[in-house]
Write a protein that holds these residues in place. Structure first.
Motif, short mmCIF file in Angstrom:
data_model
loop_
_atom_site.label_atom_id
_atom_site.label_comp_id
_atom_site.label_asym_id
_atom_site.label_seq_id
_atom_site.Cartn_x
_atom_site.Cartn_y
_atom_site.Cartn_z
N UNK A 48 28.68 39.70 38.61
CA UNK A 48 28.20 39.90 37.24
C UNK A 48 26.71 39.53 37.17
N UNK A 49 26.37 38.40 37.76
CA UNK A 49 24.98 37.94 37.76
C UNK A 49 24.06 38.93 38.44
N UNK B 191 44.48 33.39 49.90
CA UNK B 191 43.50 32.96 48.90
C UNK B 191 42.39 34.01 48.72
N UNK B 192 41.95 34.62 49.81
CA UNK B 192 40.84 35.59 49.70
C UNK B 192 41.20 36.75 48.76
N UNK B 193 42.38 37.34 49.00
CA UNK B 193 42.69 38.57 48.27
C UNK B 193 43.38 38.30 46.94
N UNK B 194 43.67 37.03 46.68
CA UNK B 194 44.20 36.69 45.38
C UNK B 194 43.12 36.29 44.40
N UNK B 195 42.13 35.55 44.87
CA UNK B 195 41.23 34.87 43.93
C UNK B 195 40.37 35.82 43.10
N UNK B 196 40.03 36.98 43.65
CA UNK B 196 39.13 37.87 42.91
C UNK B 196 39.81 38.53 41.70
N UNK B 197 41.13 38.38 41.61
CA UNK B 197 41.82 38.92 40.45
C UNK B 197 41.62 37.99 39.25
N UNK B 198 41.19 36.76 39.54
CA UNK B 198 40.96 35.78 38.48
C UNK B 198 39.52 35.92 37.99
N UNK B 199 39.37 36.05 36.66
CA UNK B 199 38.05 36.41 36.13
C UNK B 199 36.98 35.35 36.35
N UNK B 200 37.37 34.08 36.26
CA UNK B 200 36.35 33.03 36.27
C UNK B 200 35.99 32.55 37.68
N UNK B 201 36.40 33.32 38.70
CA UNK B 201 36.15 32.85 40.06
C UNK B 201 34.68 33.13 40.44
N UNK C 75 43.18 28.05 43.09
CA UNK C 75 42.82 28.18 44.51
C UNK C 75 42.98 26.87 45.27
N UNK C 76 43.09 25.77 44.54
CA UNK C 76 43.14 24.48 45.25
C UNK C 76 44.55 24.08 45.63
N UNK C 77 45.51 25.00 45.50
CA UNK C 77 46.88 24.64 45.78
C UNK C 77 47.15 24.57 47.28
N UNK C 78 46.32 25.21 48.09
CA UNK C 78 46.57 25.21 49.53
C UNK C 78 45.46 24.51 50.28
N UNK C 79 45.16 25.02 51.45
CA UNK C 79 44.09 24.44 52.24
C UNK C 79 44.59 24.05 53.61
N UNK D 222 33.32 41.71 33.75
CA UNK D 222 34.15 40.88 34.64
C UNK D 222 35.64 41.26 34.59
N UNK D 223 36.13 41.61 33.40
CA UNK D 223 37.54 41.94 33.28
C UNK D 223 37.88 43.17 34.12
#
Lengths: 232, 317
Positions: free
Chosen positions: A175-176, A158-168, A109-113, A187-188
């Motif tokens: 999960x919490x 970034x919004x609609x991409x990041x939730x596909x990554x499990x550790x985000x 996620x830190x590739x842009x901004x 989570x998977x």
């Protein structure tokens, strides 16, 4: 009664008072209505302001970006793009949008901004492409719109991409929440079920960026094609 | 650990504080003292946030807001490079200018992926809980050094340039933190519960479609109010999704979480309350209409919100 804070925010934004002032007043009033003491409210202000300092991280990028701008980074970005014939504002933003979303899918996620990528690189490149195609004298409203689109692509990607990554963070938060409420969750599975919307976002917004190009073409005529036509 | 998040805040604080010293002396700024004070206090809050007692910090923040509210925050002059200067420098450096800019994402990614769990002796090198932020700060520092060496500029030039950018953003720089503060107060005052109660009294609870609709739209609306989908998720999910979607219709928790959160993100795209995504960039890009980014995002957000409602409904049938 506690909704009065929400009302203050909405009205404040509508009548265009300074948002910082509106938000502060809304916070004070909400706290008072909920019968918290003034001391408590101010303490909460201080505490939350401190814990949310991470939101100021963009400041870290300002010295180097400012320095590079002084030495012509934005102009360089514009001129590099101007040499590419196929480049259009919409396509440049689309390429960035695609990279941003796919990178986020893999947790990068830190590739842009906005401070480090959109202002110094993406927006000038998109503007440069439009200048090369439609001439240097682009009206200001077009420039503003291209810049706004550059920023929007960063967010949507970034919004609609990041939730596909499990550790985000979002997945961990969900999960919490379910763990606390004794509801089984995985989570998977959550990450997997984020994929359809991630793809939809990619398609929908790409089409809209394509439409941006077409609306620019309609407004200014497709000059490049015209001049190419003359040569034939 | 060697590099903690506190060190990053000290870095941010120093940049802001040094910049404010120039603001105090900026004769072209009609309100140089109050403007300088604003950035000075902001720098202090970043630098000493963990030391200053919360109440004092709260007062400090309120002074900053009063400065803005009373029109005490103005822009000055920044001795910007003229177009000609920039062109000349650009010819000299050419595409090398991209190097430091691209070093930022590259080093950040190397830091977040490569330095995870890396220790010297017993100590982690980077703060593991905030590894992205620490990596980003480290990346900007390295690329700053490369940039200064490459351009052969004076060490204070980056500070002056960052002041130019920060003052262009102005009060919007502080807004995200203030909004997060408001979110905390909303939560402690119980706004969330009132909203979810309200939503659950309006919807017809016998219809799967309308409950899905209420949950998704509720996520979007509540995110718009709070400026943050993370704040909306526990409230709306506890209020609508757990009793109705899971309890009554047996919807899979994983499905509704993934899709519900996205419905919230649709809200994030449409609200000035998500200032760091929508208002700060507008300021950074010199947009006249501070809501221009939101205007561009609304069509995509609405289409995706409908998509999410339809998706959750059909996979829950």
């Amino acid at each position: 009664m506690v909704l009065i804070g929400v009302a203050i925010v909405i009205i404040g934004f509508i009548v265009r008072l300074n948002p910082l002032l509106v938000v502060t007043v809304a916070g004070l009033v909400t706290g008072l209505v909920a019968q918290q003491s003034l001391f408590d409210i101010i303490e909460q202000f201080g505490k939350a302001f401190t814990t949310n300092r991470y939101m100021a991280i963009f400041i870290a990028t300002l010295p180097v970006i400012g320095l590079l701008e002084r030495y012509g980074l934005r102009e360089q970005a514009e001129s590099v793009v101007a040499k590419i014939k196929a480049a259009t504002a919409g396509r440049i933003i689309n390429v960035y949008f695609f990279i941003r979303e796919v990178a986020a899918v893999f947790g990068l996620t830190s590739i842009g901004g906005h401070a480090q990528m959109v202002r110094p690189l993406v927006a000038p490149m998109a503007e440069g492409a439009a200048e090369a195609k439609y001439g240097k004298d682009l009206p200001d409203d077009v420039r503003q719109n291209i810049r706004a689109h550059s920023a929007a692509a960063d967010n949507i990607g970034v919004f609609f991409g990041e939730d596909v990554f499990i550790a985000i963070g979002a997945i961990l938060l969900m999960k919490g929440f379910f763990d606390q409420n004794n509801i089984p969750s995985d989570p998977l599975q959550m990450a997997m079920w984020a994929i359809p919307t991630a793809i939809a976002a990619l398609i929908v917004h790409s089409i809209r960026l394509n439409m941006l190009d077409r609306s620019l073409d309609r407004r200014f005529g497709n000059k490049q094609n015209k001049s190419a036509g003359k040569g034939e | 650990m060697f590099l903690s998040i506190e060190a990053v805040y000290i870095f941010l604080g120093i940049i802001t504080l040094l910049g404010s010293l120039y603001t105090f002396r900026d004769q072209k700024n009609p309100r140089r003292v109050t403007s300088g004070l604003f950035y000075f206090l902001y720098g202090i809050s970043l630098l000493l946030g963990s030391v200053i007692p919360p109440f004092v910090m709260g007062l400090l923040v309120i002074v900053m807001v009063i400065i803005v509210g009373a029109g005490g925050l103005k822009v000055g002059s920044y001795g910007e490079a003229s177009g000609e200067e920039r062109q000349q420098n650009r010819k000299r450096l050419g595409n090398w200018l991209f190097l430091p800019a691209l070093l930022i994402p590259v080093i950040t990614i190397l830091g977040t992926t490569g330095m995870k769990d890396v220790k010297i002796g017993e100590l982690f090198i980077l703060d593991q809980k905030n590894i992205t932020l620490v990596s980003l700060a480290l990346a900007t520092l390295i690329s700053l050094i490369v940039g200064v060496v490459m351009t052969k500029s004076r060490p204070m030039t980056p500070i002056k340039e960052s002041r130019r950018l920060l003052e262009a953003i102005g009060w919007a720089a502080v807004l995200p933190q203030m909004l997060a503060t408001l979110g905390t107060i909303f939560t402690s005052a119980g706004v969330g519960k009132v909203v979810s109660d309200l939503v659950s009294t309006i919807i017809p609870t016998h219809s799967l479609f309308w409950v899905v609709f209420a949950y998704c739209v509720g996520m979007a609306l509540f995110t718009m109010i709070m400026g943050n989908a993370f704040a909306a998720f526990p409230v709306m999910t506890a209020g609508i999704a757990v009793p109705l979607l899971i309890g009554q219709f047996g919807v899979d928790a994983n499905h509704l979480a993934a899709i519900g959160m996205f419905a919230g993100y649709c809200g994030t795209l449409m609200t000035p309350m998500a200032a760091n995504f929508n208002i700060v960039p507008a300021a950074l890009l010199d947009l006249k209409d501070k809501n221009h980014v939101i205007r561009v995002q609304v069509p995509t957000a609405l289409i995706l919100l409908c998509f999410n409602i339809a998706l959750l409904y059909f996979i829950s049938l």
